[in-house]
Enzyme design. Structure first.
Site, PDB file in Angstrom:
ATOM      1  CE  LYS A 139     -40.845 -16.078  45.333  1.00 57.29           C
ATOM      2  NZ  LYS A 139     -39.853 -16.910  45.906  1.00 57.29           N
ATOM      3  CE  LYS A 165     -36.649 -10.086  47.367  1.00 59.34           C
ATOM      4  NZ  LYS A 165     -36.474 -11.080  48.389  1.00 59.34           N
ATOM      5  CE  LYS A 203     -31.741 -17.120  46.657  1.00 63.42           C
ATOM      6  NZ  LYS A 203     -33.114 -17.583  46.885  1.00 63.42           N
TER       7      LYS A 203
END
Ligand code: ATP
Ligand code: LTN
Length: 334
Positions: free
Chosen positions: A115, A197, A200
């Protein structure tokens, strides 16, 4: 233990639109486990603001997520479905646990590294201490088990370390939680890049199936899914794209990879992709219908939000007061 039952805690962030990965890796297992445990399912909106959010959008997404929990089959009378931000104990315990967590431990977290790389202009302290807030979520309810996808195992490990460290100093304060990884769907990969992966927050809408995608979109995305040149449906490491589709098909139908290989023996990718798409449509349709119905009943959802926030607060406060006493804080003024 609550009323003789083991406690389960899990949560999801209200960032982005839920994907099939979230559903198969988490939500679906939550429903299966909800009969066995006293469950707390939180919409973890405190976690969401580690990344900049538009306030109106966050509020809307959080409510949709809470509604989706119910639409997916979680009974809000039996399971405590609530917003993390409505229970102040999460933030309070998180502060205390921050003082029992080492910088070096947090530095190793892969989600933080990912992130931080993605949001290089906003590497805030909240992003760094995110796992501590997650530990607080779990430990606040004396949780025995935490169902998550594989990507969250590292956070579960640090939660256990923090709890054990605290218990070693102050006695048996926290229950040490165990992760629960579902058999099927533990890690659903991106349809466009099977090494990543399904997420969203992926910018490519074709990489993910969203829970609210209509049947045509779902079928189209599976048709476009990246596979390889082997052209046979086999569960082999060299075919990560096909493995991912087999995993999805198994998670939706309850079949094993061997059964799927047999079913599609001699058939091409086209037939297989269509079958996977249809299986996914069948699984998502009832969830979508229930979601639409629930959205119409504002008063019902408002009632659930209120009663469950009160219930969560009750249990959270119990643990928090115990912890505050242990570390030497004075009793609260009522
Ligand atoms: P973001 O992209 O915003 O980081 P995410 O899609 O990874 O979000 P989370 O909110 O971090 O989703 O995860 C919610 C739950 O869904 C977690 O238990 C996580 O392990 C699970 N999960 C997320 N993505 C997948 C996936 N691709 N396969 C299986 N489980 C998943
Ligand atoms: N970090 C998790 C969401 C999350 C969670 C939790 C999951 C926050 N608190 C407590 C299980 C238990 C995520 O990013 N998926």
């Amino acid at each position: 233990m609550i009323d003789g039952n083991k406690v389960l805690f899990s949560g999801m962030q209200a960032t982005g639109t839920l994907t099939l990965g979230n559903y198969l890796g988490a939500l679906k297992n939550w429903v299966t486990l909800s009969d066995e445990y006293q469950c707390f399912y939180s919409v973890v909106d405190l976690h969401s603001i580690t990344v900049r959010q538009d306030p109106a959008e966050l509020r809307k997404r959080a409510r949709n997520l809470l509604t989706l929990y119910i639409a997916a089959g979680l009974d809000p009378e039996k399971n405590c479905i609530y917003y993390q931000s409505q229970v102040s104990g999460h933030a309070e315990l998180s502060w205390i646990l921050n003082c029992f967590t080492y910088m070096g431990e947090l530095n190793r977290m892969t989600q933080y590294k990912d992130k931080a790389a993605k949001h290089a202009d906003n590497i805030n302290a909240g992003l760094f201490t995110y796992p501590v807030l997650m530990a607080a979520d779990i430990l606040l309810y004396q949780s025995d088990v935490v169902p998550v996808g594989k990507d969250q195992l590292q956070h579960l490990e640090i939660t256990r370390d923090i709890a054990q460290r605290f218990n070693a100093i102050y006695g048996d304060v926290f229950t040490i939680p165990e992760p629960y990884i579902g058999k099927a769907g533990a890690k659903i990969m991106s349809l466009q890049d099977p090494s990543k992966k399904m997420s969203k927050s992926d910018e490519n809408a074709n990489a993910s199936i969203y829970l609210m995608d209509d049947p045509d979109t779902i079928i189209r995305k599976f048709k476009r899914a990246v596979t390889d040149s082997e052209a046979c449906v086999r569960y082999r490491e060299e075919q990560p794209g096909i493995c991912n589709l087999i995993d999805i098909y198994c998670a939706c139908t309850g079949k094993t990879p061997e059964e799927v290989e047999k079913e599609f023996d001699g058939k091409g990718y086209g037939d297989f992709k269509l079958a996977v798409g249809e299986a996914v449509v069948d699984v998502l349709k009832p969830v979508q219908e229930r979601f639409a119905d629930l959205c119409k009943d504002k008063a019902y959802i408002d009632g659930i939000i209120k009663t469950n926030a009160e219930k969560a607060n009750y249990y959270a406060t119990k643990t928090l007061r115990k912890v505050q006493k242990k570390v030497g804080f004075p009793e609260r003024i009522r």
